[in-house]
Design a protein around this motif. Structure first.
Motif, short mmCIF file in Angstrom:
data_model
loop_
_atom_site.label_atom_id
_atom_site.label_comp_id
_atom_site.label_asym_id
_atom_site.label_seq_id
_atom_site.Cartn_x
_atom_site.Cartn_y
_atom_site.Cartn_z
N HIS A 88 0.76 -1.24 -0.05
CA HIS A 88 -0.15 0.08 -0.01
C HIS A 88 0.67 1.12 0.01
O HIS A 88 0.56 2.20 -0.78
CB HIS A 88 -0.88 -0.07 1.05
N HIS A 89 1.89 1.21 0.90
CA HIS A 89 2.69 2.43 0.77
C HIS A 89 3.55 2.61 -0.47
O HIS A 89 3.48 4.01 -1.06
CB HIS A 89 4.18 2.17 1.66
N ARG A 90 4.12 1.65 -1.20
CA ARG A 90 4.65 1.89 -2.37
C ARG A 90 3.66 2.51 -3.52
O ARG A 90 4.22 3.71 -4.21
CB ARG A 90 5.30 0.49 -2.98
N LEU A 92 0.80 4.22 -2.76
CA LEU A 92 0.61 5.63 -2.55
C LEU A 92 1.63 6.61 -2.64
O LEU A 92 1.68 7.54 -3.40
CB LEU A 92 0.33 5.97 -1.04
N ARG A 93 2.80 6.19 -2.29
CA ARG A 93 4.09 7.13 -2.32
C ARG A 93 4.34 7.44 -3.84
O ARG A 93 4.58 8.60 -4.26
CB ARG A 93 5.13 6.44 -1.54
N SER A 94 4.27 6.47 -4.73
CA SER A 94 4.85 6.54 -5.85
C SER A 94 3.60 7.56 -6.80
O SER A 94 4.20 8.45 -7.60
CB SER A 94 4.69 5.19 -6.88
N GLU A 239 4.33 21.69 11.12
CA GLU A 239 4.86 21.47 12.27
C GLU A 239 6.55 21.57 12.21
O GLU A 239 7.10 22.52 12.73
CB GLU A 239 4.40 20.44 12.90
N THR A 240 6.99 20.65 11.61
CA THR A 240 8.42 20.31 11.52
C THR A 240 9.10 21.55 10.69
O THR A 240 10.23 21.83 11.17
CB THR A 240 8.67 18.97 10.71
N THR A 241 8.73 22.02 9.77
CA THR A 241 9.23 23.17 8.98
C THR A 241 9.35 24.23 10.01
O THR A 241 10.24 25.10 9.97
CB THR A 241 8.61 23.53 7.72
N ALA A 287 7.89 5.96 15.46
CA ALA A 287 7.69 4.83 15.99
C ALA A 287 7.46 3.50 14.98
O ALA A 287 6.88 3.85 13.91
CB ALA A 287 6.20 4.72 16.83
N ARG A 288 7.65 2.39 15.39
CA ARG A 288 7.35 1.07 14.52
C ARG A 288 6.98 0.09 15.37
O ARG A 288 6.99 0.07 16.54
CB ARG A 288 8.65 0.76 13.85
N THR A 289 6.20 -0.81 14.98
CA THR A 289 5.70 -2.08 15.64
C THR A 289 6.49 -3.29 14.81
O THR A 289 6.14 -3.28 13.64
CB THR A 289 4.16 -2.22 15.60
N SER A 343 12.51 3.65 3.57
CA SER A 343 10.99 3.75 2.68
C SER A 343 10.33 4.95 3.08
O SER A 343 9.67 5.41 2.31
CB SER A 343 10.13 2.68 2.62
N HIS A 344 10.22 5.37 4.24
CA HIS A 344 9.35 6.33 4.81
C HIS A 344 9.96 7.99 4.72
O HIS A 344 9.58 8.76 5.25
CB HIS A 344 8.89 6.41 6.18
N PHE A 345 11.16 7.78 4.27
CA PHE A 345 12.02 8.92 4.23
C PHE A 345 11.34 10.14 3.88
O PHE A 345 10.56 10.09 2.83
CB PHE A 345 13.33 9.02 3.29
N CYS A 346 11.41 11.19 4.30
CA CYS A 346 10.58 12.57 4.47
C CYS A 346 10.42 13.05 2.80
O CYS A 346 11.37 13.14 2.13
CB CYS A 346 11.15 13.67 5.00
N LEU A 347 9.12 12.85 2.51
CA LEU A 347 8.96 13.33 1.11
C LEU A 347 9.04 14.81 0.81
O LEU A 347 9.21 15.32 -0.28
CB LEU A 347 7.27 13.03 0.77
#
Ligand code: HEM
Length: 396
Positions: A88-90, A92-94, A239-241, A287-289, A343-347
């Motif tokens: 699902h991630h791949r 959405l991200r692509s 927030e982060t910026t 966080a991760r599980t 894989s989740h490196f900031c877009l």
């Protein structure tokens, strides 16, 4: 001290680094038995990279699946790429990555420059400003609003939404706070539904119209995914910026020699931004599980256990960085993990870097004798972010 550690103590939010050091010295993969915050606390650099590279560690929405009261918040979070896993991630991200390439982001440069100049012009005669609310927040807000295609005049709403929404991903929060975040998420959903309806009828050149195009083409993006992506970009872009720009200016004020050095050698701006990201990482914790039993450096992390990765700690690990508690705007190489890893490196990393670069460069060109009114920064008591409440400064 670590035995009495609790996420509620204000010392932790103001200066978490001694806690990180102590945790790492006991074990960079530290098992917390604190009842409320059970899990593995990762404070080592290599250990963090290992875990982020391993796709068996899943990213999950923080709202528990059984919590029926928050089903709407959970559904949106489940469709955010940040909380999805391999397949699902791949997918959405692509779909979204192609709108965030460095070249496309560079097209925002004139708009960012114009906005920064206007914001500085508004305060320059006063000789004082609150960097957070007069500069960093309106900048980050205007830029993401422009990219997405939502009216910048709604920015008081974004401010309120961002503050509440990030609390919904704070695992130490009470049910009452989660209740507030449900209300806010519902407001954001309704807001985007209205805009999506308008853009469906009359597409524009903005990101929402482009994402609708993806949705219409072979149903590549579902309605929930479309809304979740809009919400994620709006929140993540804020927030982060804001934290990066505000903390960077604060760090320069606290380190006058480096401020002078940067004013005399503006070409250091690129390495300086990386050092600000490392030194006061805006996102302190992710966080991760574990999706199965996984061995990391001879430690077995059992299926279902939570893993908290303190990016702010990894970025100050002396096994990776020389003199980690020393700010050095010329530090190079600087392989910090402030934008995560794998894989989740900031877009939005190119956008965040560009905004910070233009904001700091132009401010330093236009003002001299930058001073903080209060030398003790006051950071929000929110887990996961290093976030200044305000930063009042004076200048000539
Ligand atoms: C993901 C940090 C700015 C959009 C992330 C992650 C981090 C991060 C650490 C990884 C989370 C994880 O692995 O669990 C930052 C910092 C920023 C910043 C420090 C500013 C200094 C932005 C901006 C945008 C953005 C400006 C968008 C406009 C995203 C998105 C993801 C993400 C969409 C999810 C990527 C994925 O799951 O594949 N960010 N971010 N970020 N960021 Fe950023």
């Amino acid at each position: 001290n670590i035995q009495s550690f609790s996420f509620n103590i204000s010392e932790f939010f103001q200066n978490p680094y001694p806690f990180y050091e102590e945790m790492r010295s006991i074990n960079p993969i530290y098992k917390s038995t604190l009842l409320k915050y059970q899990g593995w606390y990762i404070t080592g650099y290599e250990e963090t990279v290992k875990i982020l590279k391993d796709s068996r560690f899943h990213s999950r929405p923080p709202i528990p699946a059984f919590s029926r009261n928050y089903a709407n918040v959970r559904r949106i979070q489940e469709n955010m790429m940040l909380f999805t896993n391999p397949q699902h991630h791949r997918q959405l991200r692509s779909l979204v990555t192609k709108f965030f390439t460095p070249n496309i982001i560079n097209e925002c440069r004139p708009f960012i420059e114009k906005t920064v100049d206007e914001l500085i012009d508004q305060v320059i005669c006063r000789g004082t400003m609150d960097v957070v609310s007069d500069f960093a927040f309106p900048l980050a807000s205007s830029v993401i609003a422009k990219i997405l295609g939502v009216p910048a005049k709604d920015y008081p709403l974004f401010k309120q939404w961002t503050a509440t929404f990030i609390q919904s991903i704070d695992f130490t929060r009470s049910p009452k706070t989660l209740g507030n975040s449900r209300k806010v998420t519902e407001e954001i959903i309704a807001y985007f539904k209205k805009i999506i309806r308008a853009r469906e009828q009359e597409p524009k050149e903005d990101l929402i119209s482009k994402l609708i195009g993806e949705k219409q083409r072979e149903e590549k993006l579902s309605y929930d995914e479309l809304i979740a992506t809009c919400v994620l970009l709006l929140i993540a872009g804020h927030e982060t910026t804001v934290n990066l720009i505000s903390s960077s200016i604060f760090l320069l004020i606290q380190n006058p020699r480096q401020l002078e050095n940067l004013q005399d050698n503006p070409e250091f701006i690129t390495t300086a931004i990386e050092e600000f990201l490392r030194f006061e990482s805006p996102a302190q914790l992710i966080a991760r599980t574990a999706s199965e039993d996984i061995t990391v450096n001879e430690t077995v992390i059992q299926k279902g256990e939570q893993v908290y990765l303190f990016l702010g700690a990894a970025n100050r690990d002396s096994r990776k960085f020389q003199n980690p508690h020393q700010l050095d705007i010329a530090r190079n190489p600087n392989p910090h993990l402030a934008f995560g890893h794998s894989s989740h490196f900031c877009l939005g990393s190119s956008l965040a870097r560009l905004e910070a670069k233009i904001a700091i460069q132009r401010l330093l060109q236009k003002v001299r004798n930058l001073q903080a009114v209060d030398f003790n920064g006051h950071y929000r008591k929110i887990i996961g972010f290093k976030s200044l409440v305000e930063l009042n400064v004076t200048f000539d």
